[in-house]
Design a protein around this motif. Structure first.
Motif, PDB file in Angstrom:
ATOM      1  N   PHE A   1       1.065  -1.054   0.132  1.00 35.90           N
ATOM      2  CA  PHE A   1      -0.037  -0.266   0.033  1.00 35.90           C
ATOM      3  C   PHE A   1       0.641   1.888   0.119  1.00 35.90           C
ATOM      4  CE2 PHE A   1      -2.454   3.107   2.021  1.00 35.90           C
ATOM      5  CZ  PHE A   1      -4.154   3.039   1.511  1.00 35.90           C
ATOM      6  N   ASN A   2       0.467   2.136  -0.952  1.00 33.19           N
ATOM      7  CA  ASN A   2       1.506   3.124  -0.774  1.00 33.19           C
ATOM      8  C   ASN A   2       0.721   4.242  -1.566  1.00 33.19           C
ATOM      9  OD1 ASN A   2       3.306   4.905  -2.459  1.00 33.19           O
ATOM     10  ND2 ASN A   2       5.451   3.725  -1.738  1.00 33.19           N
ATOM     11  N   VAL A   3       0.307   5.058  -1.628  1.00 31.24           N
ATOM     12  CA  VAL A   3      -0.750   6.287  -2.209  1.00 31.24           C
ATOM     13  C   VAL A   3      -0.012   6.919  -2.491  1.00 31.24           C
ATOM     14  CG1 VAL A   3      -1.679   8.229  -0.995  1.00 31.24           C
ATOM     15  CG2 VAL A   3      -2.476   6.807   0.258  1.00 31.24           C
ATOM     16  N   ARG A   4       0.926   8.147  -2.253  1.00 30.51           N
ATOM     17  CA  ARG A   4       2.390   8.071  -3.337  1.00 30.51           C
ATOM     18  C   ARG A   4       2.334   8.080  -4.477  1.00 30.51           C
ATOM     19  NH1 ARG A   4       1.315  10.899   0.679  1.00 30.51           N
ATOM     20  NH2 ARG A   4      -0.467  11.681  -1.170  1.00 30.51           N
ATOM     21  N   ARG A   5       2.527   6.379  -4.515  1.00 36.44           N
ATOM     22  CA  ARG A   5       2.542   5.642  -6.141  1.00 36.44           C
ATOM     23  C   ARG A   5       1.516   5.752  -6.659  1.00 36.44           C
ATOM     24  NH1 ARG A   5       4.899   0.365  -4.367  1.00 36.44           N
ATOM     25  NH2 ARG A   5       2.179  -0.127  -3.662  1.00 36.44           N
ATOM     26  N   MET A   6       0.163   5.752  -5.717  1.00 43.34           N
ATOM     27  CA  MET A   6      -1.315   5.506  -6.666  1.00 43.34           C
ATOM     28  C   MET A   6      -0.849   6.847  -7.190  1.00 43.34           C
ATOM     29  SD  MET A   6      -3.819   3.954  -7.866  1.00 43.34           S
ATOM     30  CE  MET A   6      -3.768   2.192  -6.504  1.00 43.34           C
ATOM     31  N   GLU A   7      -1.119   8.482  -6.714  1.00 41.74           N
ATOM     32  CA  GLU A   7      -0.466   9.171  -7.212  1.00 41.74           C
ATOM     33  C   GLU A   7      -0.142   9.256  -8.326  1.00 41.74           C
ATOM     34  OE1 GLU A   7      -1.057  12.155  -3.229  1.00 41.74           O
ATOM     35  OE2 GLU A   7       0.830  11.980  -4.367  1.00 41.74           O
ATOM     36  N   ARG A   8       0.637   8.974  -8.638  1.00 38.34           N
ATOM     37  CA  ARG A   8       1.213   8.271 -10.342  1.00 38.34           C
ATOM     38  C   ARG A   8       0.715   7.320 -11.191  1.00 38.34           C
ATOM     39  NH1 ARG A   8       6.672   9.976 -10.599  1.00 38.34           N
ATOM     40  NH2 ARG A   8       6.963   9.143 -11.957  1.00 38.34           N
ATOM     41  N   TYR A   9      -0.091   6.711 -11.060  1.00 34.60           N
ATOM     42  CA  TYR A   9      -0.592   5.656 -11.570  1.00 34.60           C
ATOM     43  C   TYR A   9      -2.379   6.249 -12.134  1.00 34.60           C
ATOM     44  CZ  TYR A   9       1.760   1.109 -10.274  1.00 34.60           C
ATOM     45  OH  TYR A   9       2.658  -0.006 -10.756  1.00 34.60           O
ATOM     46  N   LEU A  10      -2.606   7.117 -10.872  1.00 35.06           N
ATOM     47  CA  LEU A  10      -3.654   8.338 -11.777  1.00 35.06           C
ATOM     48  C   LEU A  10      -3.433   8.557 -12.778  1.00 35.06           C
ATOM     49  CD1 LEU A  10      -4.700   8.613  -8.226  1.00 35.06           C
ATOM     50  CD2 LEU A  10      -5.945   7.918 -10.431  1.00 35.06           C
ATOM     51  N   ILE A  11      -1.838   9.668 -12.794  1.00 37.73           N
ATOM     52  CA  ILE A  11      -1.767  10.039 -14.156  1.00 37.73           C
ATOM     53  C   ILE A  11      -1.675   9.231 -14.849  1.00 37.73           C
ATOM     54  CG2 ILE A  11       0.410  12.156 -14.698  1.00 37.73           C
ATOM     55  CD1 ILE A  11       0.900  12.184 -11.865  1.00 37.73           C
ATOM     56  N   MET A  12      -1.224   8.310 -15.290  1.00 40.10           N
ATOM     57  CA  MET A  12      -1.331   7.804 -15.778  1.00 40.10           C
ATOM     58  C   MET A  12      -2.527   6.949 -17.068  1.00 40.10           C
ATOM     59  SD  MET A  12       0.899   4.131 -16.977  1.00 40.10           S
ATOM     60  CE  MET A  12      -0.817   3.386 -15.373  1.00 40.10           C
ATOM     61  N   ALA A  13      -3.261   7.142 -15.701  1.00 41.13           N
ATOM     62  CA  ALA A  13      -4.746   6.324 -16.359  1.00 41.13           C
ATOM     63  C   ALA A  13      -4.853   7.474 -16.550  1.00 41.13           C
ATOM     64  CB  ALA A  13      -5.707   6.594 -14.258  1.00 41.13           C
ATOM     65  N   TRP A  14      -5.682   8.747 -16.076  1.00 38.03           N
ATOM     66  CA  TRP A  14      -6.321  10.335 -16.764  1.00 38.03           C
ATOM     67  C   TRP A  14      -5.839  10.637 -17.779  1.00 38.03           C
ATOM     68  CZ3 TRP A  14     -10.620  10.785 -14.718  1.00 38.03           C
ATOM     69  CH2 TRP A  14     -10.919  10.503 -13.401  1.00 38.03           C
ATOM     70  N   ASN A  15      -4.578  10.003 -18.712  1.00 42.56           N
ATOM     71  CA  ASN A  15      -3.518  10.760 -19.732  1.00 42.56           C
ATOM     72  C   ASN A  15      -4.692  10.019 -20.627  1.00 42.56           C
ATOM     73  OD1 ASN A  15      -2.110  12.844 -19.303  1.00 42.56           O
ATOM     74  ND2 ASN A  15      -1.098  11.593 -17.968  1.00 42.56           N
ATOM     75  N   SER A  16      -4.492   8.349 -20.081  1.00 38.18           N
ATOM     76  CA  SER A  16      -4.892   7.004 -21.334  1.00 38.18           C
ATOM     77  C   SER A  16      -5.907   7.798 -22.065  1.00 38.18           C
ATOM     78  CB  SER A  16      -5.097   6.063 -20.148  1.00 38.18           C
ATOM     79  OG  SER A  16      -6.455   6.457 -19.568  1.00 38.18           O
ATOM     80  N   GLY A  17      -7.246   8.285 -20.796  1.00 43.95           N
ATOM     81  CA  GLY A  17      -7.845   8.369 -21.741  1.00 43.95           C
ATOM     82  C   GLY A  17      -9.646   7.389 -21.027  1.00 43.95           C
ATOM     83  N   ALA A  18      -8.346   5.889 -20.530  1.00 40.26           N
ATOM     84  CA  ALA A  18      -9.117   5.928 -19.636  1.00 40.26           C
ATOM     85  C   ALA A  18     -10.145   5.695 -17.978  1.00 40.26           C
ATOM     86  CB  ALA A  18      -8.704   3.848 -19.940  1.00 40.26           C
ATOM     87  N   ASN A  19     -10.977   5.554 -18.040  1.00 37.26           N
ATOM     88  CA  ASN A  19     -11.905   5.516 -16.270  1.00 37.26           C
ATOM     89  C   ASN A  19     -10.855   4.878 -15.230  1.00 37.26           C
ATOM     90  OD1 ASN A  19     -13.641   7.359 -17.775  1.00 37.26           O
ATOM     91  ND2 ASN A  19     -14.787   5.697 -18.261  1.00 37.26           N
ATOM     92  N   PRO A  20     -10.781   5.983 -14.580  1.00 33.56           N
ATOM     93  CA  PRO A  20      -9.161   4.559 -13.707  1.00 33.56           C
ATOM     94  C   PRO A  20     -10.683   4.465 -12.183  1.00 33.56           C
ATOM     95  CG  PRO A  20      -9.035   7.532 -13.394  1.00 33.56           C
ATOM     96  CD  PRO A  20     -10.026   6.907 -14.580  1.00 33.56           C
ATOM     97  N   VAL A  21     -10.311   3.352 -11.459  1.00 31.15           N
ATOM     98  CA  VAL A  21     -11.404   2.378 -10.506  1.00 31.15           C
ATOM     99  C   VAL A  21      -9.744   1.863  -9.553  1.00 31.15           C
ATOM    100  CG1 VAL A  21     -13.215   0.603  -9.359  1.00 31.15           C
ATOM    101  CG2 VAL A  21     -13.406   2.788 -11.688  1.00 31.15           C
ATOM    102  N   ILE A  22      -9.869   2.529  -8.741  1.00 28.83           N
ATOM    103  CA  ILE A  22      -8.832   1.800  -7.381  1.00 28.83           C
ATOM    104  C   ILE A  22      -9.350   0.852  -6.706  1.00 28.83           C
ATOM    105  CG2 ILE A  22      -7.643   2.262  -6.143  1.00 28.83           C
ATOM    106  CD1 ILE A  22      -7.059   5.048  -6.334  1.00 28.83           C
ATOM    107  N   LEU A  23      -8.923  -0.658  -6.947  1.00 25.20           N
ATOM    108  CA  LEU A  23      -9.114  -1.601  -6.605  1.00 25.20           C
ATOM    109  C   LEU A  23      -8.051  -2.280  -4.923  1.00 25.20           C
ATOM    110  CD1 LEU A  23      -9.630  -4.211  -8.947  1.00 25.20           C
ATOM    111  CD2 LEU A  23     -11.561  -2.460  -8.107  1.00 25.20           C
TER     112      LEU A  23
END
Length: 364
Positions: free
Chosen positions: A131-153
């Motif tokens: 579990f790492n909140v800071r890392r998830m922030e980076r994943y969210l940037i990648m997700a928003w840039n992709s055009g796909a809708n992000p969902v955190i599991l």
């Protein structure tokens, strides 16, 4: 199985029709197919006549200018069938409606496509030492840039005694993004995921090694489609179980893409993902006294005031600054020149499993 079960629909048919008509006029028989497995020099492809193996046409390979243009898992491609349908040659890639990409690990300026044509991106993090909140922030940037809708599991909820606290932490870091805590072992939370795995929808999973992506694929499918391994004791680090990208059809009708775990995530380019992932900071920045405020020591900085008052976590601001600096460098002239050099090397090298550039692109 039919290509409709793999996501082919009216929208893709419309994209295909014009090119298909032109090819028919030229007397070339072409059919559509979706890449279901990426194995480096070869692809597994689902077509209207079933699944087959495919490889790039020589002409196509020589016209591609960088690695991001090569076919990727989830792509719809133009095929010419050979050997009675036992083999296919890929002659083109249909325009993508979403593309999840990152920079390859290390200093090489090469783009790596994680998956294409994804509707929902499951960002997976286990509720243990992973579990790492800071890392998830980076994943969210990648997700928003992709055009796909992000969902955190948040997986492995059965191993966590303070799940509610960690969910609250993640909610503060990902305002407005759906977050679901699930346990494949106990069978908890699957009903929450049903809206994302409807028939014809494509979902992909990404996250670090050992976070439970392959377990999620098996759980959602009700089959052992992917090999899984336990994480190491002590640090919860995972072993690379999934070594290549694969696409499967779930009983609910959704298409799911499993990807190898990432030991690090280096971002590619920013297309508004930074502001979306850090929407709270962007909103606060609009209230700063100076329009070019860097949120460091400036007077009248609304962002710094929010940190001082406890409204904004300082670690979140520090990660924002770090990521912003990284993305600015990625967009610099120096990096663009490195990309041209890397692209020329990619174009010149044969795309085989043993080639130098392919080893760079492979998961490490």
């Amino acid at each position: 199985m039919t290509i409709e079960q793999y996501g082919w629909n009216e929208s893709w048919q419309n994209k295909w029709s014009e090119k298909h008509h032109e090819q028919e006029q030229e007397g070339n028989r072409r059919i559509p197919g979706r890449i279901t497995g990426d194995f480096g020099s070869k692809y597994r492809v689902m077509t209207e006549t079933g699944e087959t193996w495919g490889e790039l046409a020589g002409r196509l390979r020589h016209t591609l200018t960088d690695s991001g243009e090569f076919p990727a898992i989830g792509d719809w491609v133009t095929l010419a069938m050979q050997d009675g349908g036992e083999h296919a040659v890929i002659h083109g890639v249909l325009p993508r409606h979403s593309v999840i990409s990152r920079k390859v690990a290390g200093n090489t300026q090469v783009e790596q496509i994680v998956a294409a044509n994804v509707d929902t991106l499951f960002l997976v993090s286990a509720l243990n030492d992973d579990f790492n909140v800071r890392r998830m922030e980076r994943y969210l940037i990648m997700a928003w840039n992709s055009g796909a809708n992000p969902v955190i599991l948040l997986t492995k909820a059965d191993l966590c005694l303070d799940a509610d606290q960690k969910i609250a932490e993640m909610e503060r870091a990902a305002p407005g993004v759906p977050i679901h805590a699930v346990s494949a072992l106990l069978g908890d939370g699957r009903d929450k995921l049903l809206p994302y795995i409807r028939s014809g929808q494509t979902v992909a999973l990404t996250g670090s090694s050992g976070c439970g992506k392959s377990t999620m694929v098996n759980w959602l499918s009700g089959q052992n489609l992917q090999l899984t391994q336990d994480v190491r004791e002590g640090d919860s680090r995972g072993r690379h179980t999934t070594t290549h990208r694969e696409l499967f059809v779930l009983p609910d009708g959704a298409i799911i893409i499993d990807t190898p775990g990432m030991r690090e995530l280096q971002l590619w380019e920013d297309d508004g993902g930074l502001d979306l992932a850090f929407g709270d900071i962007s909103s606060l920045a609009a209230e700063c006294r100076f329009s070019d405020c860097k949120h460091e020591r400036e007077e009248g900085c609304a962002v710094l005031e929010a940190v001082a008052s406890g409204v904004l976590e300082e670690k979140r601001l520090l990660n924002y600054r770090k990521t912003q600096k990284e993305l600015r460098y990625q967009n610099s002239k120096e990096v663009k020149q490195k990309r041209k050099t890397a692209a020329a090397a990619v174009k010149a090298a044969p795309r085989t499993r043993n080639s130098g550039w392919q080893r760079v692109l492979d998961e490490y």
